[in-house]
Design a protein around this motif. Structure first.
Motif, PDB file in Angstrom:
ATOM      1  N   GLN A 124       0.829  -1.210   0.000  1.00 16.16           N
ATOM      2  CA  GLN A 124       0.000   0.000   0.000  1.00 16.16           C
ATOM      3  C   GLN A 124       0.863   1.259   0.000  1.00 16.16           C
ATOM      4  OE1 GLN A 124      -3.713   0.027   2.198  1.00 16.16           O
ATOM      5  NE2 GLN A 124      -3.432  -2.088   2.811  1.00 16.16           N
ATOM      6  N   ALA A 125       1.943   1.244   0.759  1.00 22.91           N
ATOM      7  CA  ALA A 125       2.840   2.408   0.776  1.00 22.91           C
ATOM      8  C   ALA A 125       3.479   2.594  -0.598  1.00 22.91           C
ATOM      9  CB  ALA A 125       3.915   2.240   1.853  1.00 22.91           C
ATOM     10  N   TYR A 126       3.842   1.495  -1.231  1.00 22.60           N
ATOM     11  CA  TYR A 126       4.461   1.592  -2.559  1.00 22.60           C
ATOM     12  C   TYR A 126       3.524   2.274  -3.559  1.00 22.60           C
ATOM     13  CZ  TYR A 126       5.756   0.379  -7.264  1.00 22.60           C
ATOM     14  OH  TYR A 126       6.034   0.472  -8.595  1.00 22.60           O
ATOM     15  N   TYR A 127       2.268   1.824  -3.593  1.00 20.86           N
ATOM     16  CA  TYR A 127       1.345   2.403  -4.572  1.00 20.86           C
ATOM     17  C   TYR A 127       1.082   3.886  -4.285  1.00 20.86           C
ATOM     18  CZ  TYR A 127       0.424  -2.294  -6.391  1.00 20.86           C
ATOM     19  OH  TYR A 127       0.553  -3.541  -6.958  1.00 20.86           O
ATOM     20  N   ALA A 128       1.064   4.266  -3.011  1.00 19.01           N
ATOM     21  CA  ALA A 128       0.881   5.679  -2.662  1.00 19.01           C
ATOM     22  C   ALA A 128       2.078   6.501  -3.146  1.00 19.01           C
ATOM     23  CB  ALA A 128       0.706   5.829  -1.152  1.00 19.01           C
ATOM     24  N   LYS A 129       3.269   5.967  -2.951  1.00 19.54           N
ATOM     25  CA  LYS A 129       4.489   6.653  -3.377  1.00 19.54           C
ATOM     26  C   LYS A 129       4.509   6.776  -4.897  1.00 19.54           C
ATOM     27  CE  LYS A 129       8.479   8.485  -2.613  1.00 19.54           C
ATOM     28  NZ  LYS A 129       8.588   9.705  -1.806  1.00 19.54           N
ATOM     29  N   GLY A 132       2.743   9.528  -6.302  1.00 23.16           N
ATOM     30  CA  GLY A 132       3.261  10.851  -5.973  1.00 23.16           C
ATOM     31  C   GLY A 132       2.578  11.499  -4.779  1.00 23.16           C
ATOM     32  N   LEU A 133       1.949  10.704  -3.932  1.00 25.95           N
ATOM     33  CA  LEU A 133       1.279  11.266  -2.760  1.00 25.95           C
ATOM     34  C   LEU A 133       2.304  11.671  -1.695  1.00 25.95           C
ATOM     35  CD1 LEU A 133      -1.640   8.691  -2.464  1.00 25.95           C
ATOM     36  CD2 LEU A 133      -1.744  11.007  -3.379  1.00 25.95           C
ATOM     37  N   LYS A 134       1.843  12.549  -0.777  1.00 25.63           N
ATOM     38  CA  LYS A 134       2.734  12.983   0.308  1.00 25.63           C
ATOM     39  C   LYS A 134       2.688  12.024   1.487  1.00 25.63           C
ATOM     40  CE  LYS A 134       1.837  17.871  -0.497  1.00 25.63           C
ATOM     41  NZ  LYS A 134       0.601  18.576  -0.172  1.00 25.63           N
ATOM     42  N   GLY A 135       1.508  11.514   1.749  1.00 31.04           N
ATOM     43  CA  GLY A 135       1.407  10.661   2.928  1.00 31.04           C
ATOM     44  C   GLY A 135       0.111   9.878   2.978  1.00 31.04           C
ATOM     45  N   GLY A 157       9.720   6.813   2.338  1.00 31.33           N
ATOM     46  CA  GLY A 157       9.752   8.253   2.542  1.00 31.33           C
ATOM     47  C   GLY A 157       8.391   8.918   2.420  1.00 31.33           C
ATOM     48  N   LEU A 158       7.368   8.298   2.990  1.00 38.37           N
ATOM     49  CA  LEU A 158       6.022   8.882   2.999  1.00 38.37           C
ATOM     50  C   LEU A 158       5.681   9.312   4.414  1.00 38.37           C
ATOM     51  CD1 LEU A 158       3.784   6.242   1.183  1.00 38.37           C
ATOM     52  CD2 LEU A 158       4.005   8.631   0.474  1.00 38.37           C
ATOM     53  N   ASP A 159       4.882  10.395   4.528  1.00 39.51           N
ATOM     54  CA  ASP A 159       4.400  10.779   5.853  1.00 39.51           C
ATOM     55  C   ASP A 159       3.319   9.786   6.305  1.00 39.51           C
ATOM     56  OD1 ASP A 159       4.109  12.337   8.145  1.00 39.51           O
ATOM     57  OD2 ASP A 159       2.439  13.456   7.260  1.00 39.51           O
ATOM     58  N   CYS A 160       3.293   9.460   7.589  1.00 37.18           N
ATOM     59  CA  CYS A 160       2.374   8.439   8.101  1.00 37.18           C
ATOM     60  C   CYS A 160       1.666   8.962   9.345  1.00 37.18           C
ATOM     61  CB  CYS A 160       3.199   7.188   8.436  1.00 37.18           C
ATOM     62  SG  CYS A 160       2.256   5.815   9.089  1.00 37.18           S
ATOM     63  N   ARG A 161       0.345   9.109   9.255  1.00 39.33           N
ATOM     64  CA  ARG A 161      -0.432   9.614  10.406  1.00 39.33           C
ATOM     65  C   ARG A 161      -1.355   8.514  10.912  1.00 39.33           C
ATOM     66  NH1 ARG A 161      -2.124  15.633   8.277  1.00 39.33           N
ATOM     67  NH2 ARG A 161      -0.014  16.280   7.733  1.00 39.33           N
ATOM     68  N   VAL A 162      -1.150   8.135  12.152  1.00 43.64           N
ATOM     69  CA  VAL A 162      -1.856   6.979  12.706  1.00 43.64           C
ATOM     70  C   VAL A 162      -2.819   7.418  13.811  1.00 43.64           C
ATOM     71  CG1 VAL A 162      -1.581   4.753  13.871  1.00 43.64           C
ATOM     72  CG2 VAL A 162       0.185   5.538  12.271  1.00 43.64           C
TER      73      VAL A 162
END
Ligand code: PLP
Length: 460
Positions: A124-129, A132-135, A157-162
């Motif tokens: 999921q992080a890969y597809y977001a990156k 071109g998403l920020k986080g 290198g993505l921002d992660c808000r939990v």
């Protein structure tokens, strides 16, 4: 054991890591019902979902055609750091139980996040990156998903808000610390940072939070922040797809020794580890080939399959997510706090729900917490591995099935998913050690309150 033909650990080589995930939806006889838009109650379109999920994941979520979906190179590279995960023949457990059964477990707790959740987090992080998403934003209950996602975001290198369920953030400060170490921001939920969180707090200032509520907050934060999307660690079709790596590896390892399970067991919270472990075996079943008997194990305190309804429901308390047709206790159901934190969700994966409804997933079994911890401790002693309480639900049933074999003399082959390590759950083990742990089972009246909140959906 030294002279046994089958080794204690069946190791695949790095090159044997599967290159594609198995999409069990392509095998299913009954297409499961579409998700519905929370406002219009009409089937969701890709355009409805794109503000919430990143584009490639929307496509995976809706894909019921392609049996195999290629794993992107950067995801495979990351998998190589901690996969293939071990498939272990539980010789010492067999001996302790004096059973003719052959017991195998697939261990997913050997990475730093401590569970199988990393398998989907990294995808999921890969597809977001890639988009071109920020986080990304997400919720975490027991903390395993947030930990896995923070590792994956740290890597890309993505921002992660939990948003972390408040009671867990208080009980598990080390989980929070791991997430922060990987660079994530952790907010106890309900919080004052979202409209939904503020409403929850106004309604009940002392609430300890729930997964459904944390999901609402994370979704709100994602759709109202530029360059962010929401990600979820279980329940969704895309997550079961990513977790199929577990089943594909397990099947390949067993086949090296001509083994095929008669019984396949997994604990079920949102359904992702069981869905992943069983994917290729369920493919066999749906194609009419030999396949194991499938058993989903859930806590008696949160019995969505054994006592829930098969109905359209919201995936969150705030009713901002699409509705899914699934086994559910109602999105307003807040389970009593128990120690299998990762299994405290009101609903169940729509894929597993449909397969269970159609009789392909053979059985759901609810087990009490005390019996689960007895199984966990026996396993810890004889197999030398301290299991997560969630995983111990599967151990409980594997032991019970192996004991049945002792009675009948049948030498069945049992495969179960050992989803995680118990290192972050010592508070639970402490309670069991000092005798203060209790079995909690909701009454029918408790459940009726959850069912009363089920939405009325005409198009069933
Ligand atoms: C989250 C979790 C589970 C339950 O989630 P599923 O989506 O049902 O697999 C089970 N075990 C562990 C260790 C977990 O972290």
């Amino acid at each position: 054991m030294a002279e046994s033909k089958i080794p204690y650990k069946i190791n695949l080589s790095e090159n044997e890591i599967p290159k594609a995930w198995h999409n069990v939806r392509a095998d299913m006889k009954t297409a499961h019902r579409p998700m519905l838009h929370p406002g219009t109650l009409q089937p969701v379109t890709p355009d409805d979902l794109r503000p919430v999920f990143c584009d490639r994941l929307v496509a995976q979520e809706l894909n019921d055609k392609d049996r195999f979906i290629e794993i992107p190179g950067p995801v495979l590279d990351f998998y190589r750091m901690y996969r293939p995960s071990p498939l272990v023949r539980a010789y010492f457990l067999e001996k302790a139980l004096d059973t003719p059964a052959r017991i195998y477990y697939k261990y997913e707790g050997g990475n730093t996040s401590g569970s199988h959740k990393l398998n989907s987090a990294i995808a999921q992080a890969y597809y977001a990156k890639e988009q071109g998403l920020k986080g990304v934003t997400t919720e975490t209950g027991a903390g395993q998903w947030g930990t896995a996602l923070s590792m994956a975001c740290g890597y890309f290198g993505l921002d992660c808000r939990v948003y972390m369920v408040k009671v867990s953030s208080e009980q598990k400060p080390y989980r929070k610390a791991v997430m922060e170490t990987y660079g994530a921001t952790v907010t106890p939920s309900p919080s004052g940072t979202t409209q939904i969180g503020r409403k929850m707090l106004a309604d009940d200032p002392d609430t300890t939070g729930s997964l459904g509520c944390a999901i609402s907050e994370a979704v709100e934060a994602a759709v109202s922040t530029e360059g962010y999307r929401y990600v979820l660690g279980s329940v969704l079709n895309q997550v079961l797809l990513h977790q199929s790596i577990v089943g594909l590896e397990a099947k390949a390892a067993l086949e090296k020794y001509g083994e095929s399970p008669d019984i396949l067991i997994g604990c079920a919270g949102g359904g992702s580890n069981l869905g992943g472990l069983m994917a290729p075996f369920m493919g066999d079943r749906l194609a009419g080939r030999k396949a194991p008997r499938f058993i989903a194990v859930e806590p008696a305190s949160c019995p969505s399959m054994t006592r829930g309804r098969f109905a359209y429901d919201f995936c969150d308390t705030g009713k901002v997510t699409p509705l899914a047709k699934m086994y559910t206790l109602g999105s307003a159901f807040i389970p009593a706090s128990n120690h299998a934190g990762g299994l405290r969700y009101h609903g169940m994966s729509p894929i597993l729900s449909q397969l269970y409804h159609d009789g392909y997933l053979d059985e759901a079994r609810a087990v009490g917490q005390l019996g689960v911890f007895e199984a966990a401790k026996l396993f810890a002693k004889v197999e030398g591995l301290l299991p997560a309480p969630e995983s111990a639900h599967a151990i409980r049933v594997a032991i019970d099935e192996a004991l049945k074999c002792r009675e009948s003399g049948e030498a069945k082959t049992i495969l179960f998913g050992l989803t995680g390590t118990g290192y972050f759950d010592m508070a639970a083990y402490m309670q069991h050690n000092d005798g203060t742990m209790e079995d909690y089972v909701p009454t029918d009246a408790d459940l009726a309150r959850g069912f009363a909140g089920l939405p009325e959906v005409a198009a069933e």
